[in-house]
Design an enzyme around this catalytic site. Sequence first.
Site, mmCIF file in Angstrom:
data_model
loop_
_atom_site.group_PDB
_atom_site.id
_atom_site.type_symbol
_atom_site.label_atom_id
_atom_site.label_comp_id
_atom_site.label_asym_id
_atom_site.label_seq_id
_atom_site.Cartn_x
_atom_site.Cartn_y
_atom_site.Cartn_z
ATOM 1 N N GLY A 27 -24.391 -26.477 14.185
ATOM 2 C CA GLY A 27 -23.115 -26.663 14.100
ATOM 3 C C GLY A 27 -22.476 -27.656 13.469
ATOM 4 O O GLY A 27 -21.304 -27.906 13.142
ATOM 5 N N GLU A 75 -30.997 -27.148 15.343
ATOM 6 C CA GLU A 75 -30.680 -25.913 14.810
ATOM 7 C C GLU A 75 -29.650 -25.909 13.817
ATOM 8 O O GLU A 75 -28.929 -25.013 13.552
ATOM 9 C CB GLU A 75 -30.740 -24.529 15.546
ATOM 10 C CG GLU A 75 -31.687 -24.322 16.675
ATOM 11 C CD GLU A 75 -31.583 -23.575 17.604
ATOM 12 O OE1 GLU A 75 -32.240 -22.655 18.185
ATOM 13 O OE2 GLU A 75 -30.120 -23.367 17.894
ATOM 14 N N PRO A 76 -29.835 -26.694 12.541
ATOM 15 C CA PRO A 76 -28.832 -26.675 11.591
ATOM 16 C C PRO A 76 -29.019 -25.487 10.540
ATOM 17 O O PRO A 76 -29.949 -25.138 10.074
ATOM 18 C CB PRO A 76 -28.795 -27.944 10.761
ATOM 19 C CG PRO A 76 -30.133 -28.362 11.010
ATOM 20 C CD PRO A 76 -30.699 -27.855 12.336
ATOM 21 N N GLY A 77 -27.803 -24.907 10.302
ATOM 22 C CA GLY A 77 -27.913 -24.003 9.585
ATOM 23 C C GLY A 77 -26.960 -24.135 8.177
ATOM 24 O O GLY A 77 -27.465 -24.351 7.208
ATOM 25 N N ARG A 78 -25.654 -24.013 8.531
ATOM 26 C CA ARG A 78 -24.672 -24.252 7.418
ATOM 27 C C ARG A 78 -24.742 -25.527 6.726
ATOM 28 O O ARG A 78 -24.727 -25.441 5.703
ATOM 29 C CB ARG A 78 -23.321 -24.369 8.168
ATOM 30 C CG ARG A 78 -22.168 -24.479 7.293
ATOM 31 C CD ARG A 78 -20.895 -24.800 8.059
ATOM 32 N NE ARG A 78 -20.568 -23.817 9.134
ATOM 33 C CZ ARG A 78 -20.039 -22.796 8.929
ATOM 34 N NH1 ARG A 78 -19.583 -22.156 8.189
ATOM 35 N NH2 ARG A 78 -20.031 -21.966 10.201
ATOM 36 N N ARG A 129 -15.724 -14.438 4.201
ATOM 37 C CA ARG A 129 -15.114 -15.456 5.434
ATOM 38 C C ARG A 129 -13.669 -15.792 5.487
ATOM 39 O O ARG A 129 -13.271 -16.275 6.527
ATOM 40 C CB ARG A 129 -15.859 -17.044 5.044
ATOM 41 C CG ARG A 129 -17.384 -16.603 5.481
ATOM 42 C CD ARG A 129 -18.335 -17.919 5.503
ATOM 43 N NE ARG A 129 -17.794 -18.728 6.577
ATOM 44 C CZ ARG A 129 -16.862 -20.044 6.395
ATOM 45 N NH1 ARG A 129 -16.659 -20.471 5.280
ATOM 46 N NH2 ARG A 129 -16.610 -20.590 7.496
ATOM 47 N N TYR A 169 -11.558 -15.417 8.884
ATOM 48 C CA TYR A 169 -11.077 -16.437 9.691
ATOM 49 C C TYR A 169 -10.199 -17.346 8.775
ATOM 50 O O TYR A 169 -10.276 -18.685 8.992
ATOM 51 C CB TYR A 169 -11.844 -17.167 10.664
ATOM 52 C CG TYR A 169 -13.475 -17.178 10.402
ATOM 53 C CD1 TYR A 169 -14.358 -16.540 11.416
ATOM 54 C CD2 TYR A 169 -13.909 -17.790 9.398
ATOM 55 C CE1 TYR A 169 -15.725 -16.608 11.101
ATOM 56 C CE2 TYR A 169 -15.215 -17.836 9.007
ATOM 57 C CZ TYR A 169 -16.229 -17.305 9.829
ATOM 58 O OH TYR A 169 -17.467 -17.364 9.686
ATOM 59 N N CYS A 210 -10.361 -2.912 -2.107
ATOM 60 C CA CYS A 210 -9.028 -2.118 -1.746
ATOM 61 C C CYS A 210 -8.529 -2.568 -0.416
ATOM 62 O O CYS A 210 -8.759 -1.889 0.424
ATOM 63 C CB CYS A 210 -9.089 -0.664 -1.897
ATOM 64 S SG CYS A 210 -9.543 -0.328 -3.582
ATOM 65 N N TYR A 233 -23.434 -18.325 5.031
ATOM 66 C CA TYR A 233 -22.563 -17.453 5.663
ATOM 67 C C TYR A 233 -21.857 -16.611 4.273
ATOM 68 O O TYR A 233 -20.699 -16.335 4.686
ATOM 69 C CB TYR A 233 -21.692 -17.756 6.909
ATOM 70 C CG TYR A 233 -22.458 -18.567 7.800
ATOM 71 C CD1 TYR A 233 -23.153 -17.753 8.558
ATOM 72 C CD2 TYR A 233 -22.492 -19.646 7.925
ATOM 73 C CE1 TYR A 233 -23.984 -18.392 9.597
ATOM 74 C CE2 TYR A 233 -23.077 -20.482 8.921
ATOM 75 C CZ TYR A 233 -24.070 -20.004 9.774
ATOM 76 O OH TYR A 233 -24.773 -20.397 10.697
#
Length: 441
Positions: free
Chosen positions: A249, A294-297, A334, A338, A365, A394
Site C-alpha cells: 500500500g 507486500e509492496p506492489g505499486r 485507471r 477511479y 468508443c 496496475y
Amino acid sequence: MNQRDTLTINAAGHLTIGGADTVELAKKFGTPLYVMDEKYVRDMCSAYRTAIEEDYAGNGLVLYASKAFSCTAIYRIVAAERIGVDVVSGGELYTALKAGFPADKIYMHGNNKLPAELSMAVENGVGCIVVDSFAEIDALEAICERAGTVQRILIRVNPGVEAHTHHFIQTAKTDSKFGFSLADGTAEKITLYALQKKHLRMEGYHCHIGSQIFEKESFCLAADKMLAFMAEMKSQHSFEASVLNLGGGYGIWYAEGDAQYTVADYSLYLKTVIAEVKKKAAEYGLKEPYLLIEPGRSIVGEAGITLYTVGTIKEIPGVKKYVAVDGGMFDNPRYALYQAKYTAVLANRAAEKPSEVVSIAGKCCESGDIVCANVSLPRAETGDILAVLSTGAYNYSMASNYNRNLVPPVVLVRNGEADYIVKPQSYEDLTRNDVIPEFLK
Ligand SMILES: *Cc1c(COP(=O)(O)O)cnc(C)c1O
C-alpha cells in the site's frame, strides 16, 4: 516532472528512461508501448530488503505483490533480488512457477480462491496461503489431508485502520469483502477454528490497509493493532503468532500533490514501521514476529511509463482541448475506474515549457475513455510522442482487448538497452480462441 532515479531529459530534448531515449524506443518498438526500467525495480526490491536486513536482523521477507505487474520476466527479476512474491490467482501462480520462482517464497491471497486454485497451490508446494474464510479453511484442510501434507497459513484480518486514500482502494474498513474484524471477535473465532485443523499450520496474521497511502502513521497504527491482537491471543488462548504480514500500500508519485519519494526514502519508510513493530512487541511481551510486507505499486509503478503517438486533436471552444492518442482505457483503465491522476510529457519535446492544459483521450468508443485529465503540456501536434509517467503498476496488469484493441507490448530497459518482456499481440491472437459451434455453421 518526476526526474528521480529513472527519468531524465537528454541533449536532444528527449525524455529518457533507464538511459534509453524514449523517442528511439517509440521508433524501434512502435506505440503504444509500455517501458519498464529494470534498475528501478531492482533498487526498490533491494531498498525494502535492506531495511529488514539492517533494522530487523533479516527476520522477515519482502513479498512483491505481483498483481501490480505480472509477466514471466518480472518474477525472474524479483527472484534474483532474493525477495518473495504474492499471487492472487491461478494465473499469477502459474506465471510465477513457469518463471522458475521458488514455490516456498510464494504467498497466495484471495477472498474467494477457487478449489482448483487451492489444489494447485498445495500441489506445487506454495509457501503460505493467506486464508480469508471458514469455508476456505475447510476446503484447504480437505485438500491437504488428501495430499498428506501440512500447509502453512496466515489469517487475513481487518485492523479497522482508516487510511487516507481513495475510497475504492481502501480495503480494511469493517465493511470490506476482505479479512476478519479484530473488533467484533470474528478474527479470534477463525483463529481458534484454524488451530484445530491437523493439516494446517496456523502461523500468524495478515492485514492490508489499502493502497496509495503516504502516511507512515497508518501502517504504524495497523502494526500496533495487530500486535495488540496477537498479545490478546497469547494471553487468552496461549497462541503466540510467529508471523506478521503488514501488506502493501505504500504510495507513489503520479502527479503534482503526491509526495516524491526516492528509492532510499522507501527504505526509511519501512524502517519507521519496523521500529514500531519492535517497540510494540517489547511492550506487549511478544517475541518479534517474522515480518512480511507486500509492496506492489511502489516496486514497479514509477519504474514504468507508457509511450503513445498523438493523433487527433480536438478543441471545443471555451470548454476543453482533447489530445487523442493511440492507446486508452484498454492499456490503462485507471482513470475510467477511479479518475486516477497522471502526469504526461511530450517525450520528443520534453524540455519545452507547458503552454496549455489538455485532456488526453484514448481511442475507445466510450466517452469515459480518458488516459489523463487536465494535464499541462506544450502545444501538442499530431505525431508527437506522448509519455504518461508512473504507469508501471496496475496498467499492463489491468489491460484488456476492449474494442479488440491489442494490448501493447512491454519492453524492459537495462542501461540504455531495451528488449521485449511481453511481445506485441497480433490480430490473430484476438481470434485464437474464437470458435463457430456446429449449430451456427
Ligand atoms: C494489492 C495488494 C497488495 C499490494 O498493494 P500496493 O498498493 O500495490 O502496494 C499487497 N497485499 C495485498 C493483499 C493486496 O491485495
